[in-house]
Scaffold this motif. Structure first.
Motif, PDB file in Angstrom:
ATOM      1  N   THR A   1       0.711  -1.080  -0.083  1.00 36.85           N
ATOM      2  CA  THR A   1      -0.089  -0.148  -0.091  1.00 36.85           C
ATOM      3  C   THR A   1       0.816   1.293   0.153  1.00 36.85           C
ATOM      4  OG1 THR A   1      -1.606  -1.256   1.405  1.00 36.85           O
ATOM      5  CG2 THR A   1      -1.720   1.114   1.198  1.00 36.85           C
TER       6      THR A   1
ATOM      7  N   CYS B   1       3.143  11.377   3.309  1.00 32.13           N
ATOM      8  CA  CYS B   1       3.003  10.081   2.367  1.00 32.13           C
ATOM      9  C   CYS B   1       3.588   8.917   3.221  1.00 32.13           C
ATOM     10  CB  CYS B   1       3.542  10.305   1.282  1.00 32.13           C
ATOM     11  SG  CYS B   1       3.061  11.659   0.023  1.00 32.13           S
TER      12      CYS B   1
ATOM     13  N   GLN C   1      -2.664   1.448   7.485  1.00 29.41           N
ATOM     14  CA  GLN C   1      -2.575   0.542   6.569  1.00 29.41           C
ATOM     15  C   GLN C   1      -1.527  -0.431   7.127  1.00 29.41           C
ATOM     16  OE1 GLN C   1      -1.404   3.803   3.406  1.00 29.41           O
ATOM     17  NE2 GLN C   1       0.844   3.196   4.004  1.00 29.41           N
TER      18      GLN C   1
ATOM     19  N   VAL D   1      -5.293   7.554   7.972  1.00 25.41           N
ATOM     20  CA  VAL D   1      -4.973   6.357   7.275  1.00 25.41           C
ATOM     21  C   VAL D   1      -4.447   5.489   8.096  1.00 25.41           C
ATOM     22  CG1 VAL D   1      -3.764   5.444   5.317  1.00 25.41           C
ATOM     23  CG2 VAL D   1      -4.712   7.891   5.010  1.00 25.41           C
TER      24      VAL D   1
ATOM     25  N   LEU E   1      -0.581   9.973  -6.412  1.00 29.45           N
ATOM     26  CA  LEU E   1      -0.557   8.324  -6.532  1.00 29.45           C
ATOM     27  C   LEU E   1       0.346   8.136  -7.693  1.00 29.45           C
ATOM     28  CD1 LEU E   1      -4.021   6.950  -5.509  1.00 29.45           C
ATOM     29  CD2 LEU E   1      -1.706   7.019  -4.366  1.00 29.45           C
TER      30      LEU E   1
ATOM     31  N   SER F   1       0.014   5.906   0.018  1.00 30.53           N
ATOM     32  CA  SER F   1      -0.873   6.560   0.110  1.00 30.53           C
ATOM     33  C   SER F   1      -0.436   8.132   0.737  1.00 30.53           C
ATOM     34  CB  SER F   1      -1.748   6.106   1.342  1.00 30.53           C
ATOM     35  OG  SER F   1      -1.230   6.281   2.662  1.00 30.53           O
TER      36      SER F   1
ATOM     37  N   ALA G   1      -9.486   1.763  -0.145  1.00 30.03           N
ATOM     38  CA  ALA G   1      -9.972   2.874   0.458  1.00 30.03           C
ATOM     39  C   ALA G   1     -11.125   2.742   1.553  1.00 30.03           C
ATOM     40  CB  ALA G   1     -10.476   3.868  -0.684  1.00 30.03           C
TER      41      ALA G   1
ATOM     42  N   VAL H   1      -5.428   6.776  -1.835  1.00 28.18           N
ATOM     43  CA  VAL H   1      -4.513   5.495  -1.377  1.00 28.18           C
ATOM     44  C   VAL H   1      -4.601   4.369  -2.331  1.00 28.18           C
ATOM     45  CG1 VAL H   1      -6.506   4.647  -0.323  1.00 28.18           C
ATOM     46  CG2 VAL H   1      -4.221   3.804   0.374  1.00 28.18           C
ATOM     47  N   CYS H   2      -3.702   3.467  -2.500  1.00 25.18           N
ATOM     48  CA  CYS H   2      -3.715   2.337  -3.380  1.00 25.18           C
ATOM     49  C   CYS H   2      -3.172   1.055  -2.948  1.00 25.18           C
ATOM     50  CB  CYS H   2      -3.266   2.687  -4.836  1.00 25.18           C
ATOM     51  SG  CYS H   2      -1.450   3.072  -4.832  1.00 25.18           S
TER      52      CYS H   2
ATOM     53  N   CYS I   1      -9.019   1.747   4.495  1.00 28.06           N
ATOM     54  CA  CYS I   1      -7.881   2.562   5.332  1.00 28.06           C
ATOM     55  C   CYS I   1      -8.194   4.221   5.516  1.00 28.06           C
ATOM     56  CB  CYS I   1      -6.855   2.609   4.233  1.00 28.06           C
ATOM     57  SG  CYS I   1      -6.191   1.039   3.923  1.00 28.06           S
ATOM     58  N   ILE I   2      -9.279   4.662   4.797  1.00 29.85           N
ATOM     59  CA  ILE I   2      -9.445   6.213   5.039  1.00 29.85           C
ATOM     60  C   ILE I   2     -10.180   6.554   5.985  1.00 29.85           C
ATOM     61  CG2 ILE I   2      -9.550   8.352   3.974  1.00 29.85           C
ATOM     62  CD1 ILE I   2      -8.614   7.233   1.321  1.00 29.85           C
TER      63      ILE I   2
END
Length: 224
Positions: free
Chosen positions: A2, A114, A43, A41, A147, A4, A27, A19-20, A30-31
């Motif tokens: 992950t 990040c 993760q 976030v 991203l 983000s 998402a 996020v990815c 996580c968010i």
């Protein structure tokens, strides 16, 4: 697995995150965000409740760094978590437990942070922050370009399958909450394409909620 970003727009005061991940529906887990409070976030080995706890601590006037410290000091299994929080003033804090997976890193700049794990290299969060600060456009646009920049810098050790972006303004709901929950192709590009469809309609949907009598035509069958 992950990577983000959380950030605040200095011009509008909007806060948001993108996020990815290689896992599905990242998402949705996580968010978390609260209007007038901040955005968080959770993760790596995700516990969505930790984002809620961070926001509740920030809500009661703890600075993000203090909120992270309080949570880390009093939470079981915290070594498995990677966390970020940003408050409504743009202050940020990050945490990576010692059991965070693979190559992991965090990076902070002015009103942006990040984080990533299972990365191809540890420069990706810094590249993402730089992408955000150097790009122009609204908050959602810059989050998604960040991203993209992370992916171009190497991304994850494995393929990305899901992505999402969320932006909060003055309303009690996110004004932007877009997701690609599973894709075998390129969910970040797909999410950006969805955003470009939604972008010119964001303000219209706010007006429809606040004052439907002055809203533009819905553009659907049966609407006059």
């Amino acid at each position: 697995m992950t990577f983000s970003i959380v950030a605040r727009c200095k011009e509008t005061g909007q806060i948001g995150a993108a996020v990815c991940s290689s896992s599905p529906a990242v998402a949705s887990r996580c968010i978390r965000a609260k209007t007038g409070v901040g955005i968080a976030v959770s993760q790596n080995i995700t516990d969505p409740n930790l984002s809620e706890v961070l926001l509740n601590l920030v809500r009661f006037d703890l600075a993000p760094e203090d909120a992270i410290h309080e949570l880390v000091s009093n939470t079981e299994f915290i070594d498995f978590r990677q966390l970020m929080v940003l408050d409504i003033q743009g202050q940020t804090a990050t945490y990576s437990g010692k059991k965070t997976l693979g190559i992991y890193e965090t990076y902070t700049d002015d009103q942006v942070a990040c984080a990533g794990n299972m990365l191809k290299n540890n420069q990706i969060p810094q590249v993402m922050c730089q992408n955000f600060t150097q790009k122009e456009g609204c908050l959602a646009e810059r989050l998604l370009l960040s991203l993209k920049g992370g992916l171009e810098a190497g991304g994850e050790a494995g393929p990305v399958h899901s992505a999402g972006v969320l932006v909060v303004d003055k309303m009690n709901w996110p004004i932007i909450d877009l997701r690609v929950d599973w894709s075998l192709k390129d969910p970040i590009t797909e999410l950006y394409e969805i955003w470009k469809v939604y972008e010119p309609q964001v303000d219209d949907y706010i007006v429809r909620a606040l004052d439907p009598s002055s809203a533009l035509s819905f553009g659907v069958p049966g609407n006059l």
